[in-house]
Design an enzyme around this catalytic site. Structure first.
Site, PDB file in Angstrom:
ATOM      1  CB  SER A  43       2.469  -7.943   1.391  1.00  0.00           C
ATOM      2  OG  SER A  43       1.269  -7.988   2.113  1.00  0.00           O
ATOM      3  CB  THR A  72      -0.931  -0.018   1.243  1.00  0.00           C
ATOM      4  OG1 THR A  72      -1.876  -1.061   1.066  1.00  0.00           O
ATOM      5  CG2 THR A  72      -1.648   1.294   1.446  1.00  0.00           C
ATOM      6  CB  THR A 118       0.424  -3.823   6.499  1.00  0.00           C
ATOM      7  OG1 THR A 118      -0.836  -3.627   5.853  1.00  0.00           O
ATOM      8  CG2 THR A 118       1.175  -2.506   6.564  1.00  0.00           C
ATOM      9  CG  ASP A 119      -2.753  -7.290   3.403  1.00  0.00           C
ATOM     10  OD1 ASP A 119      -3.090  -6.475   4.279  1.00  0.00           O
ATOM     11  OD2 ASP A 119      -3.252  -7.313   2.260  1.00  0.00           O
TER      12      ASP A 119
HETATM   13  N1  ASP Z   1      -3.288  -3.618   2.460  1.00  0.00           N
HETATM   14  C1  ASP Z   1      -1.992  -4.048   2.171  1.00  0.00           C
HETATM   15  C2  ASP Z   1      -0.935  -3.083   2.680  1.00  0.00           C
HETATM   16  O1  ASP Z   1      -1.100  -2.598   3.741  1.00  0.00           O
HETATM   17  C3  ASP Z   1      -1.724  -4.499   0.808  1.00  0.00           C
HETATM   18  C4  ASP Z   1      -0.505  -5.353   0.864  1.00  0.00           C
HETATM   19  O2  ASP Z   1      -0.266  -5.976   1.898  1.00  0.00           O
HETATM   20  O3  ASP Z   1       0.247  -5.371  -0.112  1.00  0.00           O
HETATM   21  O4  ASP Z   1       0.041  -2.795   2.074  1.00  0.00           O
END
Ligand code: ASP
Length: 323
Positions: free
Chosen positions: A51, A14, A83-84
């Site tokens: 991710s 993100t 973050t995922d």
């Molecule tokens: N929502 C996710 C992030 O916080 C998307 C990911 O993990 O790529 O980045």
């Protein structure tokens, strides 16, 4: 006086996304470009993906890059990603990183097009932590929202809030304030770094639940899984049918039992019913202790790749899953 040198790799996420219908677009140099930092930075774009699509091959490349940068004099490493799956990447680095220089993993909950995106502050915080001599010897750290977490505890505990990352039940290792990191505890000892060996087999993570027949576990074992992590209820509980499936699985592959709560330890000897933690211990299952199901899966995969036998798996999970 020369400034500290921090090497920053971006993997996507993100923090790097733009839209509409946001997708990864920015590389490490773009992300660093808008920051004014009191350190020298060396950007590298290792991947630009969400991710959920990260894999061990990409993490292996990032590890190789990080080792090389440290051998060339970097004082710390920052890895920027989505973050995922950040908690898994951070635990991967914690398990395999032998150096004193810290590896700091960060990301963002809001993409750059949103009001008050958190990416720049998180990245600046991560670079600050990576450059600070007090971070040496602390292994892999997670920095978001002005908090510093140890990789073994950090987990994403909310899907969207800025304070999504938690180290419950241990609590954060430190905080950022006025552009500096403040640690609450000195660096402790760390488990020995594991080698990263090539490994093609699957190590699935299954979650136990109501009316669990154990059929899914039988299926993944028949499909050739090399080991399985079961996210069990509470302190390590499954249904009677699942307990029978775990026994069948244990005749062929190692099975690790972690708590699906993600924040408490598994027990060994309190409950005595069929499918209880003591029943599973008696069957030969490996208890994850304080390690979450996701971190257990990373550890099991790394250990299986080194050819670890059942005894060693028990020992390593006991060591790394204890406090
Ligand atoms: N929502 C996710 C992030 O916080 C998307 C990911 O993990 O790529 O980045």
């Amino acid at each position: 006086m020369t400034k500290p040198l921090v090497a920053v790799a971006s993997l996507g996420g993100t923090i790097s996304m733009s839209g509409p219908g946001v997708t990864p677009a920015l590389g490490a140099a773009d992300l660093l470009g808008e920051l004014s930092l009191p350190v020298d930075v060396e950007p590298a774009t290792v991947a630009a993906i969400p991710s959920a699509s990260l894999d061990f091959a990409t993490l292996g490349r990032c590890l190789g890059w990080a080792r090389e940068r440290v051998s060339q004099g970097a004082h710390g490493i920052v890895v920027v990603q989505g973050t995922d799956t950040l908690e898994e990447t951070a635990y991967f680095f914690e398990s395999v990183w032998p150096e004193a220089e810290p590896v700091v993993v960060t990301g963002a909950m809001r993409h750059p097009g949103m009001i008050s995106p958190d990416g720049p502050a998180n990245l600046a915080g991560a670079v600050t932590v990576a450059a600070d001599p007090a971070s040496r010897g602390r292994g892999a750290l997670v920095v978001l929202n002005d908090e510093v977490h140890q990789a073994r505890w950090a987990h994403k505990a909310h899907s969207s809030r800025l304070d999504a990352f938690s180290s419950a039940p241990a609590g954060p290792l430190g905080l950022l304030a006025e552009g500096a990191v403040h640690y609450f505890h000195p660096a402790g000892s760390r488990a020995r770094a594991l080698p990263v060996e090539p490994f093609e087999d699957s190590v699935p993570l299954l979650e136990a639940g109501l009316e669990d027949s154990g059929a899914l576990l039988d299926t993944v074992v028949d499909a050739g899984a090399a080991g399985v992590v079961v996210a069990a209820g509470g302190v390590g509980h499954v249904s009677e049918a699942a307990a029978a499936a775990i026994e069948r699985a244990l005749e062929r592959i190692p099975v690790v039992i972690a708590s699906r709560t993600g924040v408490g330890t598994t027990f060994r000897e309190t409950y005595g019913f069929r499918g209880s933690e003591s029943d599973l211990v008696h069957s030969g299952a490996i208890m994850a202790g304080w390690l979450s199901p996701r971190k257990s899966r990373i550890l099991l995969r790394l250990l299986l790749a080194t050819g670890a036998d059942r005894d060693r798996l028990h020992r390593e999970f006991h060591l790394r899953g204890s406090v």
